[in-house]
Design a protein around this motif. Structure first.
Motif, PDB file in Angstrom:
ATOM      1  N   GLN A   1      28.273  22.873  42.490  1.00 38.03           N
ATOM      2  CA  GLN A   1      29.359  23.177  41.170  1.00 38.03           C
ATOM      3  C   GLN A   1      28.296  23.057  40.241  1.00 38.03           C
ATOM      4  OE1 GLN A   1      31.806  19.627  41.082  1.00 38.03           O
ATOM      5  NE2 GLN A   1      32.709  19.951  42.937  1.00 38.03           N
ATOM      6  N   THR A   2      27.339  22.451  39.869  1.00 34.75           N
ATOM      7  CA  THR A   2      26.429  22.799  38.738  1.00 34.75           C
ATOM      8  C   THR A   2      25.745  24.071  38.551  1.00 34.75           C
ATOM      9  OG1 THR A   2      24.631  21.292  39.702  1.00 34.75           O
ATOM     10  CG2 THR A   2      26.227  20.256  38.322  1.00 34.75           C
ATOM     11  N   SER A   3      25.465  24.769  39.536  1.00 31.45           N
ATOM     12  CA  SER A   3      24.701  25.989  39.823  1.00 31.45           C
ATOM     13  C   SER A   3      25.531  27.134  39.923  1.00 31.45           C
ATOM     14  CB  SER A   3      23.725  25.845  41.062  1.00 31.45           C
ATOM     15  OG  SER A   3      24.433  25.617  42.126  1.00 31.45           O
ATOM     16  N   HIS A   4      26.995  27.054  40.193  1.00 32.39           N
ATOM     17  CA  HIS A   4      27.848  28.018  40.150  1.00 32.39           C
ATOM     18  C   HIS A   4      28.884  27.912  39.222  1.00 32.39           C
ATOM     19  CE1 HIS A   4      25.571  28.217  44.039  1.00 32.39           C
ATOM     20  NE2 HIS A   4      25.847  29.672  44.050  1.00 32.39           N
ATOM     21  N   PRO A   5      29.472  28.894  38.870  1.00 31.84           N
ATOM     22  CA  PRO A   5      30.847  28.733  37.946  1.00 31.84           C
ATOM     23  C   PRO A   5      31.893  28.868  38.838  1.00 31.84           C
ATOM     24  CG  PRO A   5      29.895  30.873  37.517  1.00 31.84           C
ATOM     25  CD  PRO A   5      28.801  30.164  38.221  1.00 31.84           C
ATOM     26  N   TYR A   6      32.908  28.185  38.545  1.00 32.35           N
ATOM     27  CA  TYR A   6      34.323  28.378  39.421  1.00 32.35           C
ATOM     28  C   TYR A   6      35.703  28.008  38.212  1.00 32.35           C
ATOM     29  CZ  TYR A   6      33.902  23.142  39.871  1.00 32.35           C
ATOM     30  OH  TYR A   6      33.844  21.799  39.590  1.00 32.35           O
ATOM     31  N   VAL A   7      36.824  28.738  38.964  1.00 31.46           N
ATOM     32  CA  VAL A   7      37.886  28.485  38.030  1.00 31.46           C
ATOM     33  C   VAL A   7      38.972  28.317  39.210  1.00 31.46           C
ATOM     34  CG1 VAL A   7      39.590  29.715  36.970  1.00 31.46           C
ATOM     35  CG2 VAL A   7      37.089  30.451  36.448  1.00 31.46           C
ATOM     36  N   LEU A   8      39.483  27.070  39.010  1.00 33.52           N
ATOM     37  CA  LEU A   8      40.694  26.775  39.528  1.00 33.52           C
ATOM     38  C   LEU A   8      41.969  27.304  39.007  1.00 33.52           C
ATOM     39  CD1 LEU A   8      42.177  25.087  42.038  1.00 33.52           C
ATOM     40  CD2 LEU A   8      42.196  23.110  40.394  1.00 33.52           C
ATOM     41  N   VAL A   9      42.507  28.555  39.480  1.00 32.50           N
ATOM     42  CA  VAL A   9      43.345  29.221  38.855  1.00 32.50           C
ATOM     43  C   VAL A   9      44.907  28.592  38.870  1.00 32.50           C
ATOM     44  CG1 VAL A   9      44.674  31.433  39.079  1.00 32.50           C
ATOM     45  CG2 VAL A   9      42.572  31.443  39.766  1.00 32.50           C
ATOM     46  N   ASP A  10      45.425  28.464  37.459  1.00 33.10           N
ATOM     47  CA  ASP A  10      46.787  27.905  37.423  1.00 33.10           C
ATOM     48  C   ASP A  10      47.742  28.812  36.863  1.00 33.10           C
ATOM     49  OD1 ASP A  10      45.822  28.337  34.563  1.00 33.10           O
ATOM     50  OD2 ASP A  10      45.650  26.370  34.030  1.00 33.10           O
TER      51      ASP A  10
ATOM     52  N   LEU B   1      37.328  27.118  32.967  1.00 32.82           N
ATOM     53  CA  LEU B   1      36.064  27.467  33.627  1.00 32.82           C
ATOM     54  C   LEU B   1      35.180  26.045  33.874  1.00 32.82           C
ATOM     55  CD1 LEU B   1      33.853  29.509  34.522  1.00 32.82           C
ATOM     56  CD2 LEU B   1      33.080  29.451  32.253  1.00 32.82           C
ATOM     57  N   ARG B   2      34.596  26.095  34.991  1.00 37.57           N
ATOM     58  CA  ARG B   2      33.887  24.755  35.485  1.00 37.57           C
ATOM     59  C   ARG B   2      32.459  25.285  36.040  1.00 37.57           C
ATOM     60  NH1 ARG B   2      39.332  23.754  36.475  1.00 37.57           N
ATOM     61  NH2 ARG B   2      40.242  21.775  35.739  1.00 37.57           N
ATOM     62  N   GLY B   3      31.809  23.996  36.402  1.00 41.96           N
ATOM     63  CA  GLY B   3      30.337  24.494  36.821  1.00 41.96           C
ATOM     64  C   GLY B   3      29.362  24.749  35.604  1.00 41.96           C
ATOM     65  N   THR B   4      28.953  25.975  35.579  1.00 38.92           N
ATOM     66  CA  THR B   4      28.050  26.480  35.082  1.00 38.92           C
ATOM     67  C   THR B   4      28.598  27.939  34.112  1.00 38.92           C
ATOM     68  OG1 THR B   4      25.547  27.177  34.511  1.00 38.92           O
ATOM     69  CG2 THR B   4      26.745  27.844  36.571  1.00 38.92           C
ATOM     70  N   HIS B   5      27.718  28.382  33.346  1.00 37.44           N
ATOM     71  CA  HIS B   5      28.132  29.518  32.318  1.00 37.44           C
ATOM     72  C   HIS B   5      28.608  30.823  33.447  1.00 37.44           C
ATOM     73  CE1 HIS B   5      25.967  27.049  29.625  1.00 37.44           C
ATOM     74  NE2 HIS B   5      26.752  27.610  28.595  1.00 37.44           N
ATOM     75  N   LEU B   6      29.576  31.520  32.872  1.00 34.93           N
ATOM     76  CA  LEU B   6      29.864  32.901  33.680  1.00 34.93           C
ATOM     77  C   LEU B   6      29.823  33.831  32.887  1.00 34.93           C
ATOM     78  CD1 LEU B   6      31.477  34.163  35.773  1.00 34.93           C
ATOM     79  CD2 LEU B   6      33.682  33.685  34.281  1.00 34.93           C
ATOM     80  N   LYS B   7      29.109  34.935  33.325  1.00 36.17           N
ATOM     81  CA  LYS B   7      28.617  36.305  32.395  1.00 36.17           C
ATOM     82  C   LYS B   7      29.772  37.117  33.169  1.00 36.17           C
ATOM     83  CE  LYS B   7      24.595  35.390  30.759  1.00 36.17           C
ATOM     84  NZ  LYS B   7      24.367  35.479  29.391  1.00 36.17           N
ATOM     85  N   ASN B   8      30.127  38.181  31.865  1.00 43.11           N
ATOM     86  CA  ASN B   8      30.959  39.051  32.285  1.00 43.11           C
ATOM     87  C   ASN B   8      30.742  40.257  33.050  1.00 43.11           C
ATOM     88  OD1 ASN B   8      33.249  40.550  32.208  1.00 43.11           O
ATOM     89  ND2 ASN B   8      33.204  40.901  29.862  1.00 43.11           N
ATOM     90  N   LYS B   9      31.481  40.870  33.846  1.00 46.06           N
ATOM     91  CA  LYS B   9      31.084  41.866  34.828  1.00 46.06           C
ATOM     92  C   LYS B   9      30.387  41.291  36.124  1.00 46.06           C
ATOM     93  CE  LYS B   9      32.686  44.811  31.790  1.00 46.06           C
ATOM     94  NZ  LYS B   9      34.160  45.516  32.101  1.00 46.06           N
ATOM     95  N   GLY B  10      30.800  40.186  36.427  1.00 49.70           N
ATOM     96  CA  GLY B  10      29.915  39.454  37.431  1.00 49.70           C
ATOM     97  C   GLY B  10      30.654  39.550  38.694  1.00 49.70           C
ATOM     98  N   GLN B  11      30.338  39.007  39.966  1.00 49.46           N
ATOM     99  CA  GLN B  11      30.771  39.179  41.025  1.00 49.46           C
ATOM    100  C   GLN B  11      31.420  37.637  41.413  1.00 49.46           C
ATOM    101  OE1 GLN B  11      28.445  40.628  44.154  1.00 49.46           O
ATOM    102  NE2 GLN B  11      30.066  41.390  45.404  1.00 49.46           N
ATOM    103  N   VAL B  12      32.786  37.563  41.825  1.00 51.04           N
ATOM    104  CA  VAL B  12      33.316  36.197  42.177  1.00 51.04           C
ATOM    105  C   VAL B  12      33.917  36.593  43.703  1.00 51.04           C
ATOM    106  CG1 VAL B  12      34.035  35.835  40.083  1.00 51.04           C
ATOM    107  CG2 VAL B  12      35.610  37.158  41.370  1.00 51.04           C
TER     108      VAL B  12
END
Length: 1173
Positions: A249-258, A285-296
């Motif tokens: 969790q600390t090395s990957h950004p993640y979002v629990l969609v509501d 947003l949880r975990g670490t920082h999320l960059k724009n135009k990334g892959q999820v």
């Protein structure tokens, strides 16, 4: 007895004795233990150095076990809500527990728990509740994002398989905090049975989690809810619990969609229903920082590229920092869009912005909840008939409105009549009336304010005013937009955000579980909160009275500033070029309150008041003069004084100040070698003083500046000395610090440095450098999503957006260490498809199992070994080394057996491992020359033989040999030498190793694209056994494997021939004996057969019968005699024991008598001895 009360006997305190002495010493302040050490130091001394060393080592081991590797604290000042997952089998009480916890924190009731529910639990903590249904895919996904797991267990039934499956899933993907909750305890009639069951379940739970894991007991239900005190205790534990984030969790950004919105053009959806959709997903947003135009990666859907990311105002913000103990009513927020709470109600094809006050009934608010339930039970007419006959009066004296008028004003009212929801857990349809549930919430919330009467009356009056005003505004707005709402779907209607937020139902106060201690009483907490609120209200009223009294005298002040503001307003009121160019976009920009309400529903800019999103809404083609600075003022002159040479320099740049520092540090010193004393030159200080004294009118001000400079210099010197002292202590002091504490201090300093680096930078700039940080409420727009994702959307299943690293989007070969789970009842076969949960993904692949031999060869295994690790190679997504995974054979439905087939960890990410399988080549000899033989049938060409020259071969009988050279004919034949001569019946075989390639299969599990109610029935590639079973195919038996009778011919071996030379060397025993063959027996030596007469035969038969009877009797008598002899021996042994016992007693008595005689003799000799001796 009238007036006479029996007086109780008073307790008499002891004034002497050990207890009284201890109390006396305690009152005097002396320590009883220290006194004992002084009185008896040996009792407290070290008795055993070995035992003391063992005790010390054990204490240090226990202390070290509690240490975790310190991590840099990257949590923001406003952390994201804590994800609490409620897990358990069906019908165990998950939804009821979530409702009770939400009611405990926010005083609001929820109907159906759909999707994540976010609440404000305290001044510094928010909670997100998520219910985990009975689906293995949902369990796997939620175990990866959970911070706390509430594991519900039916105490009346015991542990179920789903509980152990979820625990094993957590063990693989990182163990979050787990708390057990026992329900259905009221089904026990016997208290002893209940206690015993609780004890057994607790110890089994400790075995699976850890010793001492917290287990709560919910004893029973009252009116369909758990007891308030038990839920409050559980809420307190949740509120004060500390969490350690998992490594993944600390090395990957993640979002629990509501929230989920479909942004696809409706016309395109109508013409091409199966086309890909453009969807915007919302969440914290949880975990670490999320960059724009990334892959999820969306579990259950696939990998996608993020088109755009925006951050929005927090829909469930933490309260402002105030010194108070409890949250007020407006700070108790609930945000659950998928459950119809929070101002936004979701449907399959539309999104409705809900204004509760527009359809609010005062009669239903006063009515209690139990009466509403009773009226629904006893009703004789349908809800449609009642709604059509009901009428509402909005204002006093105004005309009543029936259902048709209300439906004309709002398109949302017709949807709230009745809604049928199929619940897969209970296997039945539920009728849901959203309006009545929200009115029940409002009624229950307002009825819970019975403690503070004055505050509740004031707040009700304010709420009534706000509701009347909102009704009036909505009426005017719906009339003006009536034509537009007919053709445009409800999702595109702009609404006012601030009005929706302000009209959230208000509920009663409760204590803040984070900040308070458990020992404080509830009355004290409530009293503190009410007193502080009254003080704040008194201060506010006094300030308003003073301001009102002074307003009449202040209208003449700042006329120049008012004129400039009026000029600026006039400039801004000029025609806007953006409105001329862009048309409706400018209107959206002007209505900033509308933008704030939508919060990202439409692609328009957010309001300027927001701290997290800024848009340039002014006309950039028009210049607005800034005349707000008055350069005649003293403050404005001081601001630009340092820009000129004549101004005052900063302390680090002023030459006079630097020289002064040098003189103070190094001015007066004594030369210890030559004995001279050198005094500093009082140069700049006195020159500065003379210059200051020469100026007129500034003496007091300059003297104050001088004092400040001296103070600053003094503080600098002290700081310098302190730093030198710290360096000295670090180098020479041994203060008990160890590596662990130093590492923690280093991590703490790094965390403070990270926070201080971007502390003063605005959010827009920080996002450009760091990306979107955890705790932000973000909106991710993803294009090219499958249409089934939107069409089959089910809010009961979680949607998780897991961020992928730079190389995690690729697919390649993975080397793993795997072990079959000990509870899975079947072994795994190579090349059977497995469903793996690895990282964020769930996918199907074909593994190859292998094991490493002592020489480094990786040998292919047909099946997984029992109770042992083995290697596995797959073709799948690149995942960092050390990541755990679990394997399933099927995710469809629920089975009676344990479903987790295997667990393991990723070892390597390349094809460095070559897997080989055993290959036996068979040949037959066709020519034999002593130890050399010609072999055929093993190879086909001369080239194949050339590749295997020098290879070792063996026969079935065990004779070893070597391939020498190929023969010209027949093709594939070769010459080989062996240890011994072969036979034509021997079979020669060659053991070789053949490399095996890993099958390239990566099939993502797309369970989220299945229709509603079928998301747990995903089927992928079937195994060979399943295919044969489904297609009714039976294997044809191998004829060589069938059992048949073996006919072996008798082999005749030649006689053993030993050479004469060898016979000479053999010993006599081993020499072959020269024996002559016996001739025929002479006739006179041959014995003739006797032929008896019939009478003789009868006599012989009679004698044989008599001998038989005699032998039987003799044998019987011998058996009886043997038994008697055995009894005799036992009796004799017993007599011997008694005899020995009697002898021992006699000897004992004799020795006693002899001892007494010796003692008498010794005493008599002592009496008769002379006195001189």
């Amino acid at each position: 007895m009238d007036g006479k009360v029996k007086k109780q006997k008073q307790h008499q305190q002891k004034h002497s004795g050990p207890k009284a002495e201890k109390k006396r010493l305690k009152k005097q302040g002396a320590s009883v233990e220290e006194d004992g050490r002084k009185r008896n130091p040996k009792a407290f001394a070290v008795q055993s150095a070995i035992r003391m060393a063992k005790t010390f080592h054990r204490a240090q081991d226990l202390k070290t076990k509690k240490h975790h590797i310190p991590l840099v604290d990257r949590t923001p000042q406003e952390p994201p809500p804590v994800v609490i997952v409620v897990v358990g089998p069906p019908k165990v009480g998950k939804s009821t527990l979530i409702r009770c916890l939400i009611k405990n924190f926010t005083r609001q009731k929820l109907g159906d728990i759909c999707g994540p529910v976010t609440i404000v639990a305290g001044k510094k903590r928010r909670l997100t509740f998520m219910e985990c249904n009975n689906d293995i895919n949902t369990m796997i996904d939620l175990a990866k994002v959970a911070d706390l797991v509430l594991m519900l267990i039916d105490a009346s039934f015991g542990f179920e398989m789903e509980t152990f499956e979820f625990l094993n899933i957590c063990q693989v993907h990182g163990f979050p905090r787990i708390m057990g909750v026992l329900t259905h305890l009221d089904s026990f009639k016997n208290n002893k049975t209940q206690r015993k069951t609780k004890k057994n379940l607790k110890h089994r739970f400790w075995t699976e989690v850890y010793q001492g894991a917290k287990l709560f007991y919910l004893s029973g239900m009252v009116y369909g809810e758990y007891q308030t005190q038990e839920v409050k205790n559980l809420g307190r534990f949740i509120s004060v619990m500390k969490f350690r984030r998992l490594v993944w969790q600390t090395s990957h950004p993640y979002v629990l969609v509501d929230r989920m919105e479909d942004l696809t053009d409706p016309e395109r959806v109508r013409t091409e229903p199966k086309s890909d959709r453009t969807v915007s997903l919302y969440g914290y947003l949880r975990g670490t920082h999320l960059k724009n135009k990334g892959q999820v990666h969306i579990p259950g859907v696939g990998d996608f590229q993020v088109t755009d990311v925006n951050f929005l105002p927090d829909p469930c913000p933490l309260p402002d920092a105030q010194k108070k103990r409890a949250l007020n009513e407006k700070e108790r927020l609930v945000y659950a869009p998928m459950a119809g709470v929070g101002g936004v109600v979701y449907d399959k094809d539309a999104v409705y912005i809900d204004l509760p006050s527009s359809h609010f009934s005062e009669q239903e608010e006063v009515r209690p909840t139990t009466e509403l339930v009773q009226s629904l039970i006893d009703t004789h007419s349908t809800l449609d008939a009642k709604m059509s006959a009901s009428k509402v009066c909005l204002f006093h004296g105004s005309a009543t409105l029936d259902l048709a008028d209300i439906n004309k004003q709002s398109g949302e009212q017709k949807r709230l009549e009745e809604e049928l929801i199929w619940d897969p857990n209970t296997k039945r349809e539920r009728r849901k009336v959203i309006l009545s549930e929200e009115d029940q919430d409002n009624a229950s919330g307002s009825s819970s304010d019975e403690n503070d009467d004055s505050e509740s009356e004031q707040e009700e009056a304010e709420d009534d005013d706000e509701e009347n005003f909102s009704i009036f505004l909505k009426g005017t707005q719906t009339k003006s937009e009536k034509d537009a709402t007919i053709s445009v779907p409800p999702v595109k209607k702009p609404k006012l955000k601030e009005k929706v937020i302000s009209e959230v139902p208000v509920f009663a106060d409760s204590e803040d579980e984070l900040e308070e201690s458990e020992g404080e009483s509830e009355a004290g907490r409530a009293g503190d909160g009410s007193e502080e609120d009254e003080e704040e209200s008194d201060k506010g009223s006094e300030a308003e009275e003073e301001e009102h009294g002074k307003w009449a005298m202040r209208w003449k002040e700042d006329l120049q500033q008012k004129a400039s503001e009026a000029f600026l307003r006039h400039q801004e009121a000029a025609p806007n070029l953006r409105k001329v160019v862009y048309g409706s976009v400018a209107e959206a920009d002007e209505s900033e309150d509308v933008d704030a309400e939508l919060g990202g529903l439409f692609r328009i800019s957010c309001p300027l008041e927001s701290k997290k999103f800024q848009a340039n809404s002014l006309d950039c083609s028009r210049f607005i003069p800034d005349i707000s600075h008055n350069w005649d003022l003293e403050e404005m002159i001081n601001l630009i004084k340092d820009c000129f040479v004549t101004g005052k320099w900063e302390e680090i740049q002023d030459a006079a100040t630097l020289l002064k520092e040098d003189e103070e540090l190094y001015g007066d010193f004594e030369d210890l070698e030559k004995g001279g004393v050198h005094m500093g030159q009082p140069g700049h200080e006195y020159q500065a003083e003379s210059i200051m004294n020469s100026e007129d009118g500034d003496e007091d001000e300059e003297s104050q500046v001088k004092v400040d400079d001296e103070e600053a210099q003094k503080n600098k010197r002290l700081e310098k000395k302190r730093k030198l002292k710290e360096r000295f202590d670090v180098d020479y002091d041994d203060s008990g610090a160890n590596y662990f504490s130093d590492l923690k201090d280093e991590m703490q300093k790094q965390a403070e440095l990270n926070r201080a680096e971007f502390e003063d930078v605005d959010d827009e700039t920080r996002v450009q450098y760091l990306g979107f940080w955890p705790g932000m409420y973000v909106r991710l727009e993803i294009s090219s999503l499958p249409s089934e994702f939107v069409a089959n959307f089910d809010p009961h299943y979680p949607i998780i957006l897991g961020g992928l690293g730079s190389s995690e989007g690729n697919v390649g070969y993975l080397q793993m260490r795997l072990k079959k789970h000990r509870w899975y009842n079947r072994i795994l076969k190579t090349r059977d498809p497995l469903i793996l949960s690895l990282g964020w993904r769930r996918f199907q692949t074909i593994p190859l199992y292998h094991i490493e031999d002592h020489n480094g060869r990786h040998r292919l295994l047909k099946y997984t070994p029992q109770h042992m690790h083995c290697g596995a190679s797959i073709w799948g997504p690149i995942t960092p080394q050390g990541t755990g995974f679990l394997a399933l054979q099927s995710t469809a439905g629920t089975k009676a057996n344990f479903r987790i087939a295997a667990t393991g960890v990723v070892l390597d990410l390349d094809r460095s491992v070559t897997i080989v399988k055993k290959l036996k080549l068979i040949g037959y000899p066709y020519k034999i020359f002593k130890n050399t033989s010609f072999i055929k049938g093993m190879f086909n060409t001369v080239l194949e033989v050339a590749k295997f020259e020098g290879a070792s071969v063996r026969t079935v009988s065990g004779i070893r040999g070597q391939i020498k050279k190929a023969l010209s004919s027949p093709p594939g034949a070769y010459r080989a030498t062996f240890e011994d001569r072969l036979l034509m019946s021997d079979i020669v075989f060659l053991r070789s190793w053949y490399p095996v390639s890993v099958p390239q299969l990566y099939n993502p599990v797309t369970s989220m694209l299945l229709p509603v109610g079928q998301k747990g029935s995903w089927f992928g590639m079937r195994t060979l056994g399943q295919l044969k079973q489904d297609l009714a195919i039976r294997n044809k038996p191998n004829t060589d494997s069938l059992y048949k009778s073996v006919a072996r011919t008798q082999r005749h071996f030649n006689a053993l021939h030993i050479p004469k030379e060898l016979q000479k060397a053999l010993p006599f025993k081993s020499k072959p004996k020269q024996q002559q063959a016996k001739g025929k027996t002479p006739r006179d030596l041959q014995r003739h057969s006797v032929i008896r007469e019939p009478h003789e035969r009868k006599v012989a038969a009679l004698l044989h019968a008599l001998n038989t009877v005699h032998s039987y009797k003799r044998k019987k008598a011998h058996t009886v005699q043997h038994a008697k002899h055995k009894e005799y021996l036992q009796q004799k042994e017993k007599d011997e024991e008694d005899k020995l016992k009697r002898q021992k007693q006699a000897q004992k008595k004799m020795y006693q008598v002899m001892g007494q005689k010796d003692q008498k003799k010794h005493r008599s000799s002592l009496k008769g001895a002379p006195q001189d001796d």
